[in-house]
Write a protein that holds these residues in place. Structure first.
Motif, PDB file in Angstrom:
ATOM      1  N   ALA A  10      73.166  89.772  80.328  1.00 26.64           N
ATOM      2  CA  ALA A  10      73.570  89.096  81.741  1.00 26.64           C
ATOM      3  C   ALA A  10      74.591  90.185  82.309  1.00 26.64           C
ATOM      4  O   ALA A  10      75.451  89.936  83.224  1.00 26.64           O
ATOM      5  CB  ALA A  10      74.457  87.911  81.506  1.00 26.64           C
ATOM      6  N   ASP A  11      74.531  91.502  81.956  1.00 29.26           N
ATOM      7  CA  ASP A  11      75.085  92.595  82.670  1.00 29.26           C
ATOM      8  C   ASP A  11      74.894  92.622  84.128  1.00 29.26           C
ATOM      9  O   ASP A  11      73.756  92.706  84.416  1.00 29.26           O
ATOM     10  CB  ASP A  11      74.835  93.599  81.967  1.00 29.26           C
ATOM     11  N   ARG A  12      75.749  92.443  84.967  1.00 29.23           N
ATOM     12  CA  ARG A  12      75.492  92.617  86.444  1.00 29.23           C
ATOM     13  C   ARG A  12      75.805  93.879  86.833  1.00 29.23           C
ATOM     14  O   ARG A  12      75.848  94.122  88.137  1.00 29.23           O
ATOM     15  CB  ARG A  12      76.330  91.424  87.128  1.00 29.23           C
ATOM     16  N   VAL A  13      76.490  94.891  85.977  1.00 31.20           N
ATOM     17  CA  VAL A  13      76.890  96.214  86.436  1.00 31.20           C
ATOM     18  C   VAL A  13      75.580  97.276  86.105  1.00 31.20           C
ATOM     19  O   VAL A  13      75.256  97.796  87.169  1.00 31.20           O
ATOM     20  CB  VAL A  13      77.973  96.600  85.716  1.00 31.20           C
ATOM     21  N   VAL A  14      75.091  97.189  84.944  1.00 33.70           N
ATOM     22  CA  VAL A  14      73.789  98.069  84.557  1.00 33.70           C
ATOM     23  C   VAL A  14      72.998  96.929  83.854  1.00 33.70           C
ATOM     24  O   VAL A  14      73.049  96.460  82.890  1.00 33.70           O
ATOM     25  CB  VAL A  14      74.383  98.982  83.380  1.00 33.70           C
ATOM     26  N   VAL A  34      68.884  93.584  73.444  1.00 35.05           N
ATOM     27  CA  VAL A  34      69.353  92.690  74.541  1.00 35.05           C
ATOM     28  C   VAL A  34      69.930  91.502  74.086  1.00 35.05           C
ATOM     29  O   VAL A  34      69.217  90.482  73.487  1.00 35.05           O
ATOM     30  CB  VAL A  34      68.191  92.266  75.732  1.00 35.05           C
ATOM     31  N   LEU A  35      71.309  91.199  74.444  1.00 37.09           N
ATOM     32  CA  LEU A  35      72.132  90.245  73.797  1.00 37.09           C
ATOM     33  C   LEU A  35      72.049  89.275  75.000  1.00 37.09           C
ATOM     34  O   LEU A  35      72.750  89.254  76.188  1.00 37.09           O
ATOM     35  CB  LEU A  35      73.544  90.647  73.457  1.00 37.09           C
ATOM     36  N   ASP A  36      71.337  88.074  74.978  1.00 40.84           N
ATOM     37  CA  ASP A  36      71.366  87.167  75.816  1.00 40.84           C
ATOM     38  C   ASP A  36      72.574  86.230  76.155  1.00 40.84           C
ATOM     39  O   ASP A  36      73.415  86.259  75.293  1.00 40.84           O
ATOM     40  CB  ASP A  36      70.354  86.009  75.427  1.00 40.84           C
ATOM     41  N   GLY A  37      72.777  86.248  77.448  1.00 42.74           N
ATOM     42  CA  GLY A  37      74.081  85.772  77.832  1.00 42.74           C
ATOM     43  C   GLY A  37      75.413  86.368  77.861  1.00 42.74           C
ATOM     44  O   GLY A  37      76.518  85.974  78.020  1.00 42.74           O
ATOM     45  N   ILE A  38      75.110  87.878  77.421  1.00 44.41           N
ATOM     46  CA  ILE A  38      76.137  88.757  77.191  1.00 44.41           C
ATOM     47  C   ILE A  38      76.328  89.426  78.416  1.00 44.41           C
ATOM     48  O   ILE A  38      75.267  90.244  78.918  1.00 44.41           O
ATOM     49  CB  ILE A  38      76.148  89.480  75.980  1.00 44.41           C
ATOM     50  N   GLY A  39      77.473  89.779  78.991  1.00 48.76           N
ATOM     51  CA  GLY A  39      77.785  90.686  79.948  1.00 48.76           C
ATOM     52  C   GLY A  39      77.772  92.131  79.901  1.00 48.76           C
ATOM     53  O   GLY A  39      77.000  92.580  79.097  1.00 48.76           O
TER      54      GLY A  39
END
Length: 64
Positions: A10-14, A34-39
């Motif tokens: 859930a990373d919205r930066v990269v 990939v860690l689901d739900g993690i930013g």
């Protein structure tokens, strides 16, 4: 050198897609998780998962 990439799903930066398909750029083992739900800050947001993943990776490559 073996590579471990931990990416927040859930990373919205990269965006997580930016670390897809990079295996060909490394000569040694490459693992992407990939860690689901993690930013953007997995070490803060998944502080229970990150150390376990890192320890397992280091153990499997004789680095610990």
């Amino acid at each position: 050198m073996p590579i471990l990439t931990l990416h927040g799903g859930a990373d919205r930066v990269v965006f997580a897609q930016s670390s897809e398909g990079l295996e060909e750029h490394f000569t040694a083992f490459y693992r992407r998780v990939v860690l689901d739900g993690i930013g953007h800050f997995p070490t803060r947001e998944a502080s229970d998962q990150v150390p376990r993943l890192l320890a397992a990776f280091l153990d499997s490559h004789g680095k610990r």
